[in-house]
Design an enzyme around this catalytic site. Sequence first.
Site, PDB file in Angstrom:
ATOM      1  N   ARG A 105       0.837  -1.193   0.000  1.00 20.84           N
ATOM      2  CA  ARG A 105       0.000   0.000   0.000  1.00 20.84           C
ATOM      3  C   ARG A 105       0.873   1.244   0.000  1.00 20.84           C
ATOM      4  O   ARG A 105       1.695   1.431   0.897  1.00 20.84           O
ATOM      5  CB  ARG A 105      -0.917  -0.010   1.226  1.00 20.84           C
ATOM      6  CG  ARG A 105      -1.919   1.128   1.237  1.00 20.84           C
ATOM      7  CD  ARG A 105      -2.943   0.956   2.344  1.00 20.84           C
ATOM      8  NE  ARG A 105      -2.337   0.974   3.670  1.00 20.84           N
ATOM      9  CZ  ARG A 105      -3.039   0.947   4.797  1.00 20.84           C
ATOM     10  NH1 ARG A 105      -4.351   0.856   4.741  1.00 20.84           N
ATOM     11  NH2 ARG A 105      -2.426   0.970   5.966  1.00 20.84           N
ATOM     12  N   THR A 109      -0.864   7.570  -1.097  1.00 17.49           N
ATOM     13  CA  THR A 109      -2.155   7.483  -1.786  1.00 17.49           C
ATOM     14  C   THR A 109      -3.046   6.377  -1.233  1.00 17.49           C
ATOM     15  O   THR A 109      -4.250   6.367  -1.510  1.00 17.49           O
ATOM     16  CB  THR A 109      -1.936   7.208  -3.280  1.00 17.49           C
ATOM     17  OG1 THR A 109      -1.351   5.904  -3.449  1.00 17.49           O
ATOM     18  CG2 THR A 109      -0.999   8.246  -3.891  1.00 17.49           C
ATOM     19  N   ASP A 201      -1.174  -3.919  12.686  1.00 17.89           N
ATOM     20  CA  ASP A 201      -0.683  -4.368  11.379  1.00 17.89           C
ATOM     21  C   ASP A 201      -0.510  -5.879  11.430  1.00 17.89           C
ATOM     22  O   ASP A 201       0.373  -6.396  12.120  1.00 17.89           O
ATOM     23  CB  ASP A 201       0.646  -3.685  11.060  1.00 17.89           C
ATOM     24  CG  ASP A 201       1.132  -3.990   9.656  1.00 17.89           C
ATOM     25  OD1 ASP A 201       1.375  -5.180   9.351  1.00 17.89           O
ATOM     26  OD2 ASP A 201       1.269  -3.046   8.863  1.00 17.89           O
ATOM     27  N   ASP A 204       3.037  -7.226  10.469  1.00 22.16           N
ATOM     28  CA  ASP A 204       4.049  -6.987  11.491  1.00 22.16           C
ATOM     29  C   ASP A 204       3.862  -7.924  12.675  1.00 22.16           C
ATOM     30  O   ASP A 204       4.842  -8.455  13.236  1.00 22.16           O
ATOM     31  CB  ASP A 204       3.985  -5.532  11.970  1.00 22.16           C
ATOM     32  CG  ASP A 204       4.617  -4.573  10.979  1.00 22.16           C
ATOM     33  OD1 ASP A 204       5.346  -5.042  10.093  1.00 22.16           O
ATOM     34  OD2 ASP A 204       4.389  -3.361  11.103  1.00 22.16           O
TER      35      ASP A 204
END
Length: 210
Positions: A105, A109, A201, A204
Amino acid sequence: MHPNVTEIDHPLMKHKLTILRNAETTTDNFRRVVREIAAMMAYEVTRDLATEMVPITTPVADCEAPVISGKKLCLIAIMRAGNGMIDGMVELLPGARVGHIGLYRDPETLEAVEYYYKVPSDIDERQVIVVDPMLATGNSASAALSRLKEDGVSSIKFVCLLAAPEGLETMAREHPDVPILTASIDSHLNEHGYIVPGLGDAGDRLFGTR
């Protein structure tokens, strides 16, 4: 909201999801519980697989019994976090082929950028189940589904641990034909594009990185 979303309402699923949400859950336990939930979700997402009757002989008598029929399965992991769900699904679906789509990602944006794509050569002849723990903005999932459709895939389902309303809206707009299965529809996305309350996340926490 996406017209074809299933939120699994099962006490055991919700319990395990709470373990994943807890910031104190260690990396090894996080991985283990993701595998466990993924196996449970594999059971749910394959509930409508076609079967046919075949003759067999049990220790007691001859009979006809059901076996899976129709198109063969392929599991597609959206890398890297999707890899954490594949092991649990393969335990239940050992005959399934496995493909990978690498997307990241863009932090500015929030759009998905593809960097890797490897799927079976006969992907267009298979029933495909795409997995990614988080459906946040929906951009990565949508890009993955579009890529698979370009290769002729006509039977696709999407499985995630958590979904945000924003991601479901993206999928409803761009892929209303794809059924979505999730363990929870959470509240919203924060200013950084993370699901709230979420679980952080997923990549992670699966791999011990930041």
